[in-house]
Write a protein that holds these residues in place. Sequence first.
Motif, PDB file in Angstrom:
ATOM      1  N   SER A 254       8.670  21.990  20.871  1.00  0.00           N
ATOM      2  CA  SER A 254      10.072  21.677  20.579  1.00  0.00           C
ATOM      3  C   SER A 254      10.169  20.472  19.631  1.00  0.00           C
ATOM      4  CB  SER A 254      10.818  21.361  21.874  1.00  0.00           C
ATOM      5  OG  SER A 254      10.381  20.123  22.388  1.00  0.00           O
ATOM      6  N   TYR A 255      11.326  20.331  18.993  1.00  0.00           N
ATOM      7  CA  TYR A 255      11.561  19.160  18.126  1.00  0.00           C
ATOM      8  C   TYR A 255      11.282  17.875  18.890  1.00  0.00           C
ATOM      9  CZ  TYR A 255      14.204  22.077  14.790  1.00  0.00           C
ATOM     10  OH  TYR A 255      14.582  23.020  13.872  1.00  0.00           O
ATOM     11  N   GLN A 256      11.844  17.819  20.114  1.00  0.00           N
ATOM     12  CA  GLN A 256      11.752  16.600  20.905  1.00  0.00           C
ATOM     13  C   GLN A 256      10.290  16.233  21.195  1.00  0.00           C
ATOM     14  OE1 GLN A 256      14.610  15.037  21.804  1.00  0.00           O
ATOM     15  NE2 GLN A 256      13.394  13.336  22.589  1.00  0.00           N
ATOM     16  N   GLU A 257       9.524  17.237  21.603  1.00  0.00           N
ATOM     17  CA  GLU A 257       8.108  16.986  21.902  1.00  0.00           C
ATOM     18  C   GLU A 257       7.367  16.540  20.641  1.00  0.00           C
ATOM     19  OE1 GLU A 257       7.181  20.158  25.489  1.00  0.00           O
ATOM     20  OE2 GLU A 257       7.485  20.931  23.465  1.00  0.00           O
ATOM     21  N   GLU A 260       8.230  12.964  19.768  1.00  0.00           N
ATOM     22  CA  GLU A 260       7.544  12.007  20.649  1.00  0.00           C
ATOM     23  C   GLU A 260       6.094  11.841  20.198  1.00  0.00           C
ATOM     24  OE1 GLU A 260       8.837  10.213  22.961  1.00  0.00           O
ATOM     25  OE2 GLU A 260      10.689  11.212  23.559  1.00  0.00           O
ATOM     26  N   ASP A 301      13.766  24.575  17.874  1.00  0.00           N
ATOM     27  CA  ASP A 301      14.722  24.200  18.906  1.00  0.00           C
ATOM     28  C   ASP A 301      14.495  25.040  20.160  1.00  0.00           C
ATOM     29  OD1 ASP A 301      17.082  22.952  19.914  1.00  0.00           O
ATOM     30  OD2 ASP A 301      18.141  24.824  19.537  1.00  0.00           O
ATOM     31  N   SER A 434      14.629  10.519  29.392  1.00  0.00           N
ATOM     32  CA  SER A 434      14.527  11.904  28.929  1.00  0.00           C
ATOM     33  C   SER A 434      13.311  12.574  29.580  1.00  0.00           C
ATOM     34  CB  SER A 434      14.389  11.963  27.408  1.00  0.00           C
ATOM     35  OG  SER A 434      13.074  11.657  27.028  1.00  0.00           O
ATOM     36  N   TYR A 436      10.417  13.104  28.613  1.00  0.00           N
ATOM     37  CA  TYR A 436       9.554  13.935  27.781  1.00  0.00           C
ATOM     38  C   TYR A 436       8.195  13.292  27.586  1.00  0.00           C
ATOM     39  CZ  TYR A 436      12.908  17.389  26.199  1.00  0.00           C
ATOM     40  OH  TYR A 436      13.777  18.440  26.133  1.00  0.00           O
TER      41      TYR A 436
END
Length: 472
Positions: A254-257, A260, A301, A434, A436
């Motif tokens: 994912s974008y978030q991962e 990070e 996403d 979050s 993550y």
Amino acid sequence: MRVVMKFGGASVKDGRSIRHCAKLVKKYSNNEVVVVVSAMAGVTDSLTNIAKKCYTEQSTGFIKMFVAELAKKHYDAVRDAVDEPFRARVLEHIDRLIDELEKVLLGISYLGELTKRSEDYILSFGERLSAPIFSSALLSLGIDSLAMTGGEAGIITNSNFGRAKPLKKACELIKSRITPLIKIRGCIPVVTGYIGVNEEGNITTLGRGGSDLTATLIASAIDADEVWLWKEVDGVMTADPKIVPEAKLIPKISYQEAMELAHFGAKILHPRALEPLLEKKIPVRIKNTFNPDAPGTVIMDIKESKDGIVKALSLIEKVAVVNVSGAGFDFAEVMAEVFKRFAEENVNVIMISQSSSELNLSMVIDRSDLGRAMKTLTNVDNWNGNVKVSKLDDVAVVSAVGAGMVGTPGVAGKIFSTLGEEGINIIMISQSCSEYNISFTVSKKDGRRAVKILHDVFQLSDVPSKKEQIVN
Ligand code: ASP
Ligand code: MG
């Protein structure tokens, strides 16, 4: 399909590689393609070093040698990547740039002064030299192409030289300059990565590795369907294979991962590169230039990626801890002062941990910012010596990243009890809500060992179904 393809320095390390990349582009040229190119491998580093040398050394003899070598590297690339009748024009362009660079370096040397602005100007030559070669390689393959600088492509930034941020209005400008080229003229623009221009017309750079950001900015501005980042690796791995040889490719993240991981040192992409894509949800593919048929990694996403609790581990070694402690102060006031000063000095804060019963604020920063950070904090008058500022410079930060950690109990326990059993001392810990990511600081000598141990404990080399049971 509309695609922005970025080729990193290792992908364009010499003329044969540039030709190979141009052929890859040609393969997809029935789409609307924009190419973003980095400097040839090693060139940005060598420009950084020469800029410093110019203002520290008395003589100027080395400048001639440096520019001659740089010119040769690019002439050789032209020989191997570009055919007649396109060579003469690109060689002429290179000569002009090399002359300009020599004059700037001599200027720095005579003045004995290197400002952030002139440093950015010098660093811009890497991409300004590689883009015309790439573009001419495309012309040689019968593809209409045009080389452009970041400024010409509309990348307007603020004046924070060295880490400039694109301005909002860049979007419209990029769109108006690039879209007619790909849509009406049917040409493939080759844009210099990493560099932009401020409102006064001075060249700026977006921070090391910034070509990724150039690509995503353009993609967002022109509503591309995808961004492809061509690198010399197959994609995002569960850990750096140089540290963990059995590390595995992650097919989807994912974008978030990915953000990070990038923030915490995984060298897959520029930490800010995904920001322009979040709103429009444009996916990024990481592909290997030298293994182009491999599937690579898609960054997209996906809300919940349940395949694994910890998905990947990263390590940053060139960091330091700054610790601010004392008693009898308003904690918020001290925090405000510290971060205001760090912002003014452009200190990159990677991680924070705090306890407020007694004032104690620990921050992990880039080691290259340590001198400025310590200087600015020891000069605060109204602290009257009651606040103590200290540093630790032999540390490393390890991060465990994965959306599967959200709401899963026991991950932190597992990490820290394992490392405790292995005799690894934890200096600082941070986990945002979050969830993550769990990051922690250890002594530099323990960093790589900690990554290896955790990779093993979370079975990151194994098939996903087996990993699910680990924490429960
Ligand atoms: N050439 C620049 C660097 O090496 C930018 C990039 O490659 O993305 O940092
Ligand atoms: Mg590079």
